[in-house]
Write a protein that holds these residues in place. Structure first.
Motif, PDB file in Angstrom:
ATOM      1  N   PRO A  37     -25.686   9.410 -26.239  1.00 51.58           N
ATOM      2  CA  PRO A  37     -26.231   8.156 -26.781  1.00 51.58           C
ATOM      3  C   PRO A  37     -26.505   8.263 -28.279  1.00 51.58           C
ATOM      4  O   PRO A  37     -26.915   9.315 -28.776  1.00 51.58           O
ATOM      5  CB  PRO A  37     -27.524   7.959 -25.986  1.00 51.58           C
ATOM      6  CG  PRO A  37     -27.911   9.337 -25.541  1.00 51.58           C
ATOM      7  CD  PRO A  37     -26.632  10.093 -25.333  1.00 51.58           C
ATOM      8  N   LEU A  38     -26.270   7.169 -28.988  1.00 46.49           N
ATOM      9  CA  LEU A  38     -26.539   7.098 -30.420  1.00 46.49           C
ATOM     10  C   LEU A  38     -27.810   6.291 -30.648  1.00 46.49           C
ATOM     11  O   LEU A  38     -27.934   5.157 -30.150  1.00 46.49           O
ATOM     12  CB  LEU A  38     -25.367   6.431 -31.151  1.00 46.49           C
ATOM     13  CG  LEU A  38     -23.982   7.040 -30.950  1.00 46.49           C
ATOM     14  CD1 LEU A  38     -22.945   6.262 -31.762  1.00 46.49           C
ATOM     15  CD2 LEU A  38     -23.968   8.510 -31.345  1.00 46.49           C
ATOM     16  N   PHE A  39     -28.721   6.852 -31.399  1.00 48.34           N
ATOM     17  CA  PHE A  39     -29.973   6.165 -31.743  1.00 48.34           C
ATOM     18  C   PHE A  39     -29.893   5.821 -33.226  1.00 48.34           C
ATOM     19  O   PHE A  39     -30.017   6.702 -34.086  1.00 48.34           O
ATOM     20  CB  PHE A  39     -31.170   7.047 -31.391  1.00 48.34           C
ATOM     21  CG  PHE A  39     -31.278   7.303 -29.908  1.00 48.34           C
ATOM     22  CD1 PHE A  39     -31.976   6.431 -29.097  1.00 48.34           C
ATOM     23  CD2 PHE A  39     -30.625   8.382 -29.330  1.00 48.34           C
ATOM     24  CE1 PHE A  39     -32.054   6.638 -27.722  1.00 48.34           C
ATOM     25  CE2 PHE A  39     -30.692   8.604 -27.966  1.00 48.34           C
ATOM     26  CZ  PHE A  39     -31.408   7.729 -27.150  1.00 48.34           C
ATOM     27  N   ILE A  40     -29.663   4.542 -33.502  1.00 43.23           N
ATOM     28  CA  ILE A  40     -29.285   4.085 -34.836  1.00 43.23           C
ATOM     29  C   ILE A  40     -30.471   3.425 -35.531  1.00 43.23           C
ATOM     30  O   ILE A  40     -31.024   2.433 -35.030  1.00 43.23           O
ATOM     31  CB  ILE A  40     -28.115   3.083 -34.748  1.00 43.23           C
ATOM     32  CG1 ILE A  40     -26.939   3.720 -33.998  1.00 43.23           C
ATOM     33  CG2 ILE A  40     -27.696   2.627 -36.137  1.00 43.23           C
ATOM     34  CD1 ILE A  40     -25.862   2.724 -33.614  1.00 43.23           C
ATOM     35  N   GLU A  61     -22.558  -3.003 -33.710  1.00 41.13           N
ATOM     36  CA  GLU A  61     -22.777  -3.106 -32.268  1.00 41.13           C
ATOM     37  C   GLU A  61     -21.508  -3.503 -31.521  1.00 41.13           C
ATOM     38  O   GLU A  61     -21.238  -2.973 -30.432  1.00 41.13           O
ATOM     39  CB  GLU A  61     -23.901  -4.099 -31.986  1.00 41.13           C
ATOM     40  CG  GLU A  61     -25.264  -3.622 -32.480  1.00 41.13           C
ATOM     41  CD  GLU A  61     -26.415  -4.310 -31.774  1.00 41.13           C
ATOM     42  OE1 GLU A  61     -26.510  -4.175 -30.530  1.00 41.13           O
ATOM     43  OE2 GLU A  61     -27.195  -4.998 -32.452  1.00 41.13           O
ATOM     44  N   LEU A  90     -19.308  -0.491 -31.048  1.00 43.34           N
ATOM     45  CA  LEU A  90     -19.810   0.415 -30.021  1.00 43.34           C
ATOM     46  C   LEU A  90     -19.623  -0.166 -28.625  1.00 43.34           C
ATOM     47  O   LEU A  90     -19.277   0.563 -27.675  1.00 43.34           O
ATOM     48  CB  LEU A  90     -21.284   0.735 -30.284  1.00 43.34           C
ATOM     49  CG  LEU A  90     -21.572   1.501 -31.580  1.00 43.34           C
ATOM     50  CD1 LEU A  90     -23.076   1.629 -31.808  1.00 43.34           C
ATOM     51  CD2 LEU A  90     -20.928   2.886 -31.554  1.00 43.34           C
ATOM     52  N   GLN A 120     -19.679   2.756 -25.734  1.00 40.81           N
ATOM     53  CA  GLN A 120     -20.595   3.796 -26.203  1.00 40.81           C
ATOM     54  C   GLN A 120     -22.046   3.419 -25.916  1.00 40.81           C
ATOM     55  O   GLN A 120     -22.462   2.280 -26.160  1.00 40.81           O
ATOM     56  CB  GLN A 120     -20.413   4.005 -27.711  1.00 40.81           C
ATOM     57  CG  GLN A 120     -21.376   4.982 -28.347  1.00 40.81           C
ATOM     58  CD  GLN A 120     -21.122   6.416 -27.905  1.00 40.81           C
ATOM     59  OE1 GLN A 120     -19.980   6.851 -27.857  1.00 40.81           O
ATOM     60  NE2 GLN A 120     -22.179   7.127 -27.578  1.00 40.81           N
ATOM     61  N   ARG A 121     -22.831   4.349 -25.405  1.00 41.99           N
ATOM     62  CA  ARG A 121     -24.261   4.136 -25.213  1.00 41.99           C
ATOM     63  C   ARG A 121     -24.955   4.214 -26.570  1.00 41.99           C
ATOM     64  O   ARG A 121     -24.677   5.108 -27.377  1.00 41.99           O
ATOM     65  CB  ARG A 121     -24.842   5.188 -24.280  1.00 41.99           C
ATOM     66  CG  ARG A 121     -24.305   5.142 -22.865  1.00 41.99           C
ATOM     67  CD  ARG A 121     -24.675   6.417 -22.121  1.00 41.99           C
ATOM     68  NE  ARG A 121     -26.118   6.640 -22.088  1.00 41.99           N
ATOM     69  CZ  ARG A 121     -26.668   7.820 -21.837  1.00 41.99           C
ATOM     70  NH1 ARG A 121     -25.912   8.896 -21.661  1.00 41.99           N
ATOM     71  NH2 ARG A 121     -27.982   7.943 -21.810  1.00 41.99           N
ATOM     72  N   TYR A 122     -25.884   3.284 -26.820  1.00 38.82           N
ATOM     73  CA  TYR A 122     -26.569   3.274 -28.113  1.00 38.82           C
ATOM     74  C   TYR A 122     -27.848   2.453 -28.024  1.00 38.82           C
ATOM     75  O   TYR A 122     -28.041   1.651 -27.096  1.00 38.82           O
ATOM     76  CB  TYR A 122     -25.659   2.691 -29.203  1.00 38.82           C
ATOM     77  CG  TYR A 122     -25.454   1.191 -29.112  1.00 38.82           C
ATOM     78  CD1 TYR A 122     -26.269   0.314 -29.826  1.00 38.82           C
ATOM     79  CD2 TYR A 122     -24.458   0.668 -28.285  1.00 38.82           C
ATOM     80  CE1 TYR A 122     -26.080  -1.064 -29.731  1.00 38.82           C
ATOM     81  CE2 TYR A 122     -24.270  -0.694 -28.186  1.00 38.82           C
ATOM     82  CZ  TYR A 122     -25.088  -1.555 -28.908  1.00 38.82           C
ATOM     83  OH  TYR A 122     -24.907  -2.923 -28.798  1.00 38.82           O
ATOM     84  N   VAL A 182     -30.387   0.414 -31.130  1.00 42.06           N
ATOM     85  CA  VAL A 182     -30.596   0.110 -32.545  1.00 42.06           C
ATOM     86  C   VAL A 182     -32.085  -0.049 -32.825  1.00 42.06           C
ATOM     87  O   VAL A 182     -32.780  -0.801 -32.122  1.00 42.06           O
ATOM     88  CB  VAL A 182     -29.840  -1.163 -32.971  1.00 42.06           C
ATOM     89  CG1 VAL A 182     -30.207  -1.550 -34.409  1.00 42.06           C
ATOM     90  CG2 VAL A 182     -28.340  -0.956 -32.848  1.00 42.06           C
ATOM     91  N   GLY A 203     -29.425  13.000 -27.515  1.00 40.58           N
ATOM     92  CA  GLY A 203     -28.553  12.071 -28.228  1.00 40.58           C
ATOM     93  C   GLY A 203     -28.349  12.472 -29.674  1.00 40.58           C
ATOM     94  O   GLY A 203     -28.728  13.571 -30.108  1.00 40.58           O
ATOM     95  N   THR A 232     -18.562   3.424 -38.092  1.00 36.61           N
ATOM     96  CA  THR A 232     -19.044   3.459 -36.711  1.00 36.61           C
ATOM     97  C   THR A 232     -17.985   4.046 -35.793  1.00 36.61           C
ATOM     98  O   THR A 232     -18.281   4.886 -34.928  1.00 36.61           O
ATOM     99  CB  THR A 232     -19.428   2.050 -36.244  1.00 36.61           C
ATOM    100  OG1 THR A 232     -20.407   1.496 -37.143  1.00 36.61           O
ATOM    101  CG2 THR A 232     -20.017   2.083 -34.843  1.00 36.61           C
TER     102      THR A 232
END
Length: 311
Positions: free
Chosen positions: A11-14, A33, A36, A41-43, A45, A70, A120
């Protein structure tokens, strides 16, 4: 410990600075977004509306990335990247960049696309690159840190940007206005690599970005990344000589100037000669703050694992 290479299940924590370098922050967020979502992709924001909340939100994102194994991603200019990096570095988690802002040295030095959607996409299937981070006292810097004239230039540049817009022409005009004014000379005691120097200077600049150092013409660019930082000390000079030095910088020839002293170092301590002053205004990656003296410049003991484009 080297983290695992991020995969599609990472997971990406943006952390996204809604006011950083973009005329339409909502459009930038939608582009990030949608890219992704299309990739599955899991993320998550973490949008920053108030710049004062950036450090708190960055720490929250870093905590979530550590909890869920992540990656932490900074979407913004060099100042935003610096604030997120401050929270991310101690976690050891992979760190990604979606550049915005005016100059984007953080991303450009590592081949990260300047377009938000492309940057991204580059996060997906990226390669982890070990990168050194600079420290001044307990504050990180990815690009540079400085005292004296350079923080004043950044402060003036930000005021001009708020009034006239965020672009390179405005930044350069603001810089010219700053150079034409009278400048305070700092009297500093500088200790580095077992030697002590007493200097008077309008500015002390410390670089950790090889691209920026190459562009202004400092040979110490080749030392950055080898557990060393690069210092530039400007000798006391008048306005005309200062403008000439600025032109040399644009031409990539600062290292040839007689009124500049530059060297690579592993650790540097900076104090005022009088010893009575308790703090100095410091700029780290464009963010200005008041630092307690003495200043200790060094490479951070932790390695940053930067998500860079594959190939």
């Amino acid at each position: 410990m080297h983290p695992d290479t991020p995969g599609r299940d990472t997971p990406l924590f943006i952390v996204l600075n809604a006011a950083s370098g973009s005329s339409d922050a909502q459009t930038e967020r939608e582009r990030i977004e949608s890219t992704l979502r299309e990739a599955g992709q899991r993320y998550a924001v973490f949008a920053v509306e108030n710049p004062k909340e950036l450090p708190t939100i960055a720490r929250r994102a870093a905590d979530e990335a550590q909890r869920h194994a992540g990656a932490i991603v900074a979407a913004g200019g060099d100042g935003t990247i610096n604030a997120v990096l401050q929270a991310a570095l101690p976690t050891g988690r992979p760190f990604g960049i979606v550049p915005q802002g005016t100059f984007n040295y953080s991303g450009r030095a590592h081949g990260i696309p300047l377009d938000a959607a492309e940057a991204t996409r580059a996060l997906l299937g990226s390669t982890l690159k070990p990168v050194q981070v600079g420290l001044v006292n307990d504050r990180v810097f990815f690009v540079n840190a400085s005292v004296g004239l350079y923080p004043q230039l950044l402060q003036d540049r930000e005021a001009f940007k708020q009034q006239y817009g965020r672009n390179r022409a405005v930044a350069m005009w603001a810089g010219l206005r700053t150079l034409l004014r009278q400048h305070r000379q700092l009297s500093l005691e500088i200790e580095h690599d077992d030697r002590v120097e007493l200097v008077r200077t309008p500015t002390l600049f410390v670089g950790n970005n090889a691209l920026q150092l190459e562009q202004i013409g400092l040979p110490e660019a080749q030392d950055v990344g080898q557990r060393r930082l690069a210092a530039l000390i400007l000798k006391p000079i008048g306005t005309a000589a200062l403008l000439g030095l600025a032109i040399r910088g644009l031409l990539g020839r600062v290292g040839e100037a007689e009124n500049v002293r530059n060297f690579a170092f592993r650790h540097m301590t900076v104090q005022t000669m009088s010893g009575r002053q308790r703090s100095l205004k410091v700029a780290t990656d464009g963010e200005i703050w008041q630092a307690d003296l003495p200043l200790h410049f060094r490479v951070a003991p932790q390695t940053l694992y930067l998500m860079t484009p594959t190939g």
